[in-house]
Design an enzyme around this catalytic site. Structure first.
Site, short mmCIF file in Angstrom:
data_model
loop_
_atom_site.label_atom_id
_atom_site.label_comp_id
_atom_site.label_asym_id
_atom_site.label_seq_id
_atom_site.Cartn_x
_atom_site.Cartn_y
_atom_site.Cartn_z
N VAL A 11 0.79 -1.17 -0.13
CA VAL A 11 0.08 -0.07 -0.08
C VAL A 11 0.76 1.24 0.09
CG1 VAL A 11 -1.79 1.43 1.51
CG2 VAL A 11 -2.12 -1.18 1.01
N CYS A 261 -5.85 -9.44 3.08
CA CYS A 261 -6.96 -8.68 3.54
C CYS A 261 -7.97 -9.27 3.93
CB CYS A 261 -7.28 -7.75 2.53
SG CYS A 261 -5.83 -6.58 2.28
#
Ligand code: NAD
Length: 479
Positions: A11, A261
């Protein structure tokens, strides 16, 4: 605008590079010295399509730097993003300790009004918690906003540049103005920007991942029924996806979701619901279906190869999905663990994930090509739908296998075509072709994981045991 990214993983690195590409001055910070050394040397520590070129361009043009020293970068920044990992604790709870460490570092170096933005996926209430933490350390003016990230590994750059929406959680007018300006290039091309409270933004992220995971588990929970009654899950998917209230995406049967995730975020939502003494059954069932389903592929294979002892089994695909080298919670690793327990010999091929897998599974064979993997194999199991598997020379595949059996856990092939090519073929949730299945009657179907049937004794759901390769993969990629 001057930006600092705390955490240079998937990210932080992708969003830092993309923000730099929009003309911002970006410093990517990490505590991992080796990662920063590599980045400074022009090496990209993760596989993400297009990232290398994006990094090279922005470094060359002086908009992107890497450091392990946060002091100057934080002091000089208008916005500091927290992009550190929030892995799952044994209980299913999200581990916020890296976020807390990052916020503590930020607080020590703040100078002048700074927007501290949480991009990590965090428990609801984290922005408020970090606000208290930072104000206990510094008198400098700041706001903590939540800006959850929705990028998908494998398409991360495209997702960042062209997101379905941008969610900004803040109650502070200055923060709203700064972040509105930062995301103005997205607004100009009509990307929706939602300004909400920090708590709402934090919940949107968990809710989005739980909804996507739910769709996957929903379809996977139907696959054993399809196999029992002779229905085809691909047609079921199309038949319901054409309903505009449902839509076609995320309705494919698969070996089960993985990655860094969905599994942890669903479990974190379960934990949050239970912390608030709320009924978490729906969210527990999503996780439970997935875990049971991930373990069901061994039985799928044993319908055709009842005794796997000494058999060579080829695995095509190790990453949890294509176009990434991420193997965290990959269904492929769950299956490999099971195969090894059964005494099988495993030869695996993946275009990008072999290096990561080798670190957690050093003793299986790794092949240089899909053809090498199947040489002498009693079966090949397709676990990841990399494009390279779609148009292989199947005559060559068949000729090199000991037994031409394909177990396709991604349904990338057509049963009739595979039969015509001389294979025994089993997809997932589809009629089986060209196969006599000696164990058909005795096959254990994956357990139905309805709210009543599951094992809810373990908080956080039935994830792989800590010793499994999938879990051993967790620390590989940082945090
Ligand atoms: P990652 O593990 O790839 O990277 C995290 C990085 O943070 C590591 O390089 C680590 O060394 C660094 N770090 C840890 N503590 C630090 C500190 N105090 N200061 C500076 N750096 C520090 O993680 P990721 O996949 O990028 O995920 C980050 C967050 O974003 C997680 O909360 C995740 O759930 C969320 N998220 C991930 C994705 C994805 O596809 N990977 C998508 C959306 C959201």
């Amino acid at each position: 605008m001057k930006l600092a990214m705390m955490g240079t993983g998937y990210v932080g690195l992708v969003s830092g590079a993309c923000f730099a590409d929009l003309g911002n001055d970006v410093v990517c910070i990490d505590v991992d010295e080796e990662k920063i050394r590599k980045l400074r040397a022009g090496e990209v520590p993760i596989y993400e399509p297009g990232l290398e070129e994006l990094l090279r361009r922005n470094v060359a043009e002086g908009r992107l730097r890497f450091t392990t020293d946060p002091a100057a970068a934080i002091r000089d920044s208008d916005v500091v993003f927290i992009c550190v990992g929030t892995p799952q604790k044994g209980t299913g709870q999200a581990d916020s300790s890296y976020v807390v460490d990052a916020a503590t570092t930020i607080a020590r170096h703040l100078e002048g009004f700074t927007v501290v933005v949480d991009k990590s996926t965090v428990p609801i209430g984290t922005a408020a918690r970090l606000t208290r933490l930072i104000s206990d350390i510094t008198d400098q003016p700041f706001d903590v906003a939540s800006n959850p990230e929705f990028l998908k590994e494998g398409a991360a750059i495209k997702d960042f540049q062209n997101p379905d929406r941008i969610v900004i959680g803040t109650n502070d007018a200055r923060s709203r103005e700064v972040l509105g300006k930062l995301y103005a290039p997205h607004a100009r091309v009509n990307r929706p920007i939602l300004f909400v409270s920090p708590e709402t933004a934090e919940l949107i992220k968990y809710a989005a991942n739980a909804m996507l995971a739910c769709r996957i588990s929903f379809m996977n929970a139907l696959t054993p029924l399809c196999e029992k009654v002779g229905a085809d899950i691909k047609d079921v998917s199309r038949g319901i996806g054409l309903d505009t209230r449902i839509g076609p995406r995320f309705l494919q049967a698969s070996p089960g979701y993985g990655g860094s995730c969905f599994p942890k975020d669903v479990r974190a939502l379960v934990d949050t619901m239970e912390t608030h003494q709320l009924n978490s059954n729906l969210f527990r069932a999503i996780d439970q279906v997935n875990e049971t389903h991930k373990k069901s592929h061994l039985e799928r294979l044993r319908r055709f190869v009842p005794d796997l002892t000494g058999k060579r089994i080829a695995i095509w695909g190790l990453s949890f999905k294509p176009r990434t080298d991420d193997i965290r919670e990959s269904a492929s690793l769950t299956l490999i663990d099971q195969l090894l327990e059964q005494g099988a010999r495993v030869s695996a091929y993946d275009p990008e994930a072999i290096d990561n897998t080798r670190r957690v599974l050093p003793d299986i064979e790794y092949a240089a090509t899909p053809y090498d993997a199947v040489a002498g194999a009693a079966a090949v199991v397709v676990m990841t739908e990399w494009d390279v598997f779609r148009n292989l020379d199947f005559e060559r595949v068949r000729a090199t296998m000991e037994d031409p059996l394909i177990v396709d856990c991604r349904n990338i092939y057509e049963p009739s075509e595979m039969q015509a090519l001389g294979f025994r073929y089993a997809g997932i949730g589809r009629p089986t072709s060209g196969v006599s299945t000696p164990r058909e009657e005795s096959v254990e179907q994956p357990q139905s994981c309805g709210v009543r049937g599951g094992d809810y004794t373990r908080r956080g759901g039935g994830g792989p045991s800590p010793a499994s390769a999938a879990t051993r993969g967790l620390p590989l990629l940082g945090a």
